[in-house]
Design an enzyme around this catalytic site. Structure first.
Site, PDB file in Angstrom:
ATOM      1  N   GLU A  28      81.588  32.911 -15.791  1.00 11.70           N
ATOM      2  CA  GLU A  28      80.624  32.747 -16.842  1.00 11.70           C
ATOM      3  C   GLU A  28      80.982  31.626 -17.794  1.00 11.70           C
ATOM      4  O   GLU A  28      82.056  31.916 -18.515  1.00 11.70           O
ATOM      5  CB  GLU A  28      80.363  34.090 -17.511  1.00 11.70           C
ATOM      6  CG  GLU A  28      79.699  35.011 -16.456  1.00 11.70           C
ATOM      7  CD  GLU A  28      79.719  36.505 -17.243  1.00 11.70           C
ATOM      8  OE1 GLU A  28      79.873  36.516 -18.352  1.00 11.70           O
ATOM      9  OE2 GLU A  28      78.969  37.474 -16.462  1.00 11.70           O
ATOM     10  N   ASP A  47      72.216  22.199 -25.934  1.00  9.92           N
ATOM     11  CA  ASP A  47      73.463  21.739 -25.089  1.00  9.92           C
ATOM     12  C   ASP A  47      73.407  20.258 -24.915  1.00  9.92           C
ATOM     13  O   ASP A  47      72.396  19.587 -24.695  1.00  9.92           O
ATOM     14  CB  ASP A  47      73.185  22.476 -23.662  1.00  9.92           C
ATOM     15  CG  ASP A  47      73.522  24.240 -23.820  1.00  9.92           C
ATOM     16  OD1 ASP A  47      73.043  24.662 -22.737  1.00  9.92           O
ATOM     17  OD2 ASP A  47      73.713  24.507 -24.711  1.00  9.92           O
ATOM     18  N   HIS A  61      83.708  13.154 -34.857  1.00 16.67           N
ATOM     19  CA  HIS A  61      82.285  13.395 -35.569  1.00 16.67           C
ATOM     20  C   HIS A  61      81.988  14.489 -36.261  1.00 16.67           C
ATOM     21  O   HIS A  61      82.678  15.818 -35.851  1.00 16.67           O
ATOM     22  CB  HIS A  61      81.144  13.097 -34.651  1.00 16.67           C
ATOM     23  CG  HIS A  61      81.374  11.770 -33.934  1.00 16.67           C
ATOM     24  ND1 HIS A  61      80.792  11.755 -32.484  1.00 16.67           N
ATOM     25  CD2 HIS A  61      81.930  10.522 -34.235  1.00 16.67           C
ATOM     26  CE1 HIS A  61      81.037  10.265 -32.388  1.00 16.67           C
ATOM     27  NE2 HIS A  61      81.686   9.609 -33.121  1.00 16.67           N
ATOM     28  N   LYS A  70      80.754  23.995 -32.440  1.00 17.70           N
ATOM     29  CA  LYS A  70      80.659  23.686 -30.903  1.00 17.70           C
ATOM     30  C   LYS A  70      81.372  24.370 -30.116  1.00 17.70           C
ATOM     31  O   LYS A  70      82.602  24.453 -30.269  1.00 17.70           O
ATOM     32  CB  LYS A  70      80.814  22.036 -30.782  1.00 17.70           C
ATOM     33  CG  LYS A  70      80.033  21.115 -31.633  1.00 17.70           C
ATOM     34  CD  LYS A  70      80.369  19.624 -32.058  1.00 17.70           C
ATOM     35  CE  LYS A  70      80.011  18.851 -32.872  1.00 17.70           C
ATOM     36  NZ  LYS A  70      80.472  17.732 -33.279  1.00 17.70           N
ATOM     37  N   TYR A 130      78.975  20.879 -23.885  1.00 19.36           N
ATOM     38  CA  TYR A 130      79.080  21.460 -25.024  1.00 19.36           C
ATOM     39  C   TYR A 130      77.988  22.233 -25.581  1.00 19.36           C
ATOM     40  O   TYR A 130      76.603  21.478 -25.591  1.00 19.36           O
ATOM     41  CB  TYR A 130      80.099  21.046 -26.215  1.00 19.36           C
ATOM     42  CG  TYR A 130      79.571  19.589 -26.493  1.00 19.36           C
ATOM     43  CD1 TYR A 130      79.645  18.574 -25.676  1.00 19.36           C
ATOM     44  CD2 TYR A 130      79.058  19.318 -28.124  1.00 19.36           C
ATOM     45  CE1 TYR A 130      79.367  17.054 -26.146  1.00 19.36           C
ATOM     46  CE2 TYR A 130      78.517  18.128 -28.373  1.00 19.36           C
ATOM     47  CZ  TYR A 130      78.871  17.273 -27.354  1.00 19.36           C
ATOM     48  OH  TYR A 130      78.327  15.629 -27.991  1.00 19.36           O
ATOM     49  N   GLU A 141      75.301  12.794 -39.759  1.00 14.69           N
ATOM     50  CA  GLU A 141      76.332  12.750 -38.862  1.00 14.69           C
ATOM     51  C   GLU A 141      77.184  11.815 -39.603  1.00 14.69           C
ATOM     52  O   GLU A 141      76.744  10.524 -39.885  1.00 14.69           O
ATOM     53  CB  GLU A 141      76.121  12.257 -37.430  1.00 14.69           C
ATOM     54  CG  GLU A 141      77.099  12.509 -36.655  1.00 14.69           C
ATOM     55  CD  GLU A 141      77.030  11.810 -35.116  1.00 14.69           C
ATOM     56  OE1 GLU A 141      76.288  10.707 -35.067  1.00 14.69           O
ATOM     57  OE2 GLU A 141      77.223  12.385 -34.231  1.00 14.69           O
ATOM     58  N   ASP A 166      82.462   4.586 -33.966  1.00 15.34           N
ATOM     59  CA  ASP A 166      83.743   5.239 -34.089  1.00 15.34           C
ATOM     60  C   ASP A 166      84.915   4.176 -34.637  1.00 15.34           C
ATOM     61  O   ASP A 166      85.707   4.259 -35.361  1.00 15.34           O
ATOM     62  CB  ASP A 166      84.127   5.980 -32.780  1.00 15.34           C
ATOM     63  CG  ASP A 166      83.295   7.007 -32.462  1.00 15.34           C
ATOM     64  OD1 ASP A 166      83.125   7.533 -31.295  1.00 15.34           O
ATOM     65  OD2 ASP A 166      82.491   7.603 -33.508  1.00 15.34           O
TER      66      ASP A 166
HETATM   67  C1  LIG Z   1      75.155  13.729 -30.213  1.00 13.96           C
HETATM   68  C2  LIG Z   1      74.110  13.165 -29.816  1.00 13.96           C
HETATM   69  C3  LIG Z   1      73.505  11.978 -29.685  1.00 13.96           C
HETATM   70  N1  LIG Z   1      72.422  11.627 -29.073  1.00 13.96           N
HETATM   71  C4  LIG Z   1      72.167  10.099 -28.820  1.00 13.96           C
HETATM   72  C5  LIG Z   1      72.327   9.078 -30.028  1.00 13.96           C
HETATM   73  C6  LIG Z   1      72.969   7.948 -29.305  1.00 13.96           C
HETATM   74  O1  LIG Z   1      71.674   7.246 -28.746  1.00 13.96           O
HETATM   75  C7  LIG Z   1      73.433   8.339 -27.854  1.00 13.96           C
HETATM   76  C8  LIG Z   1      75.091   8.432 -28.022  1.00 13.96           C
HETATM   77  O2  LIG Z   1      75.264   9.177 -29.302  1.00 13.96           O
HETATM   78  P1  LIG Z   1      76.753   9.094 -29.599  1.00 13.96           P
HETATM   79  O3  LIG Z   1      77.456   7.720 -29.627  1.00 13.96           O
HETATM   80  O4  LIG Z   1      76.951   9.801 -31.076  1.00 13.96           O
HETATM   81  O5  LIG Z   1      77.475  10.083 -28.679  1.00 13.96           O
HETATM   82  P2  LIG Z   1      79.058  10.667 -28.788  1.00 13.96           P
HETATM   83  O6  LIG Z   1      79.932   9.641 -29.267  1.00 13.96           O
HETATM   84  O7  LIG Z   1      79.456  11.371 -27.365  1.00 13.96           O
HETATM   85  O8  LIG Z   1      78.769  11.702 -29.977  1.00 13.96           O
HETATM   86  C9  LIG Z   1      79.367  13.117 -29.817  1.00 13.96           C
HETATM   87  O9  LIG Z   1      80.756  12.923 -29.706  1.00 13.96           O
HETATM   88  C10 LIG Z   1      81.483  13.918 -30.319  1.00 13.96           C
HETATM   89  C11 LIG Z   1      82.706  14.204 -29.678  1.00 13.96           C
HETATM   90  C12 LIG Z   1      80.918  15.089 -30.828  1.00 13.96           C
HETATM   91  O10 LIG Z   1      81.547  16.074 -30.972  1.00 13.96           O
HETATM   92  C13 LIG Z   1      79.424  14.968 -31.217  1.00 13.96           C
HETATM   93  O11 LIG Z   1      78.905  16.191 -30.511  1.00 13.96           O
HETATM   94  C14 LIG Z   1      78.870  14.138 -30.941  1.00 13.96           C
HETATM   95  O12 LIG Z   1      78.913  13.028 -31.976  1.00 13.96           O
HETATM   96  O13 LIG Z   1      72.909   9.702 -27.932  1.00 13.96           O
HETATM   97  C15 LIG Z   1      71.483  12.689 -29.065  1.00 13.96           C
HETATM   98  O14 LIG Z   1      70.028  12.308 -28.632  1.00 13.96           O
HETATM   99  N2  LIG Z   1      71.549  13.817 -29.446  1.00 13.96           N
HETATM  100  C16 LIG Z   1      72.853  14.148 -29.740  1.00 13.96           C
HETATM  101  O15 LIG Z   1      73.270  15.252 -30.016  1.00 13.96           O
END
Ligand SMILES: Cc1cn([C@H]2C[C@H](O)[C@@H](COP(=O)(O)OP(=O)(O)O[C@H]3O[C@H](C)C(=O)[C@H](O)[C@H]3O)O2)c(=O)[nH]c1=O
Length: 185
Positions: A28, A47, A61, A70, A130, A141, A166
């Protein structure tokens, strides 16, 4: 299921029960009642799933306002997962914890609201799943610089592959107070 406190109060390392047999295993990954009984009384509204290659680092982030707690885990491969306390006034402000989460160890980490989160990939690929306690809000953000010298995270990668966002993360000391959570004991 075992839930262990970490040196950052509120950040929890979870080892769910895994039922193996000759077919494979069953576990689970979330149970509202069981986790509440273990002290994690949470409701999730979103999710997420991301796939990354070796050497990629996503983070650090956080959202503020509208912070997200999370519950993170790895479905394929392995990552080094990090949480940083960025709550102004916290006794552990600027402190971090990091753990290897993998499809093999089945570990989960709970990163509470008010913490920054990120991970780097240790395997050829990592499928990262997550659950979030609030919805994504790109307007609130923020990116905290992954190698902020004032935090000193001991990442197992030296030159990670980063998104532009980043790469331009801010050092904790350069983030405006209005953009940081506050600690409430
Ligand atoms: C986070 C997120 C992103 N997006 C879209 C926005 C962008 O077009 C694309 C990639 O987003 P991003 O580059 O912010 O994705 P990660 O770098 O994986 O971001 C995550 O990475 C770290 C590890 C985290 O803990 C956060 O949950 C989250 O910020 O997905 C969405 O549509 N919904 C979402 O909840």
């Amino acid at each position: 299921m075992k839930i262990a406190q970490t040196k950052l109060p509120g950040v929890l390392l979870i080892e769910p029960d895994v039922f193996g047999d000759r077919r494979g295993f069953f576990m689970e990954t979330w149970n509202r009642r069981r986790y509440a009984e273990a002290g994690l009384d949470l409701d999730f509204v979103q999710d997420n799933l991301s796939l990354s290659r070796r050497g990629i680092l996503r983070g650090l982030h956080y959202q503020w306002p509208q912070p997200q707690g999370k519950l993170v885990q790895v479905l394929k491969g392995a990552v080094f997962d990090v949480a940083v306390d960025i709550r102004q006034g916290s006794p552990t402000f600027g402190h971090w914890v990091g753990y290897e989460l993998s499809a093999d160890n089945h570990r989960q980490l709970y990163v509470p609201e008010g913490f920054a989160h990120g991970f780097c990939v240790l395997s050829d690929e990592a499928l990262f799943a997550y659950k979030c306690t609030d919805f994504y809000n790109p307007q609130t953000e923020h990116s905290l610089l992954w190698n902020d010298p004032d935090i000193g995270i001991d990442w197992p990668v030296t030159e990670p592959l980063l998104s532009d966002k980043d790469r331009h993360g801010l050092r904790l000391r350069d983030i405006a107070a209005t953009d940081l959570p506050r600690y409430h004991p």
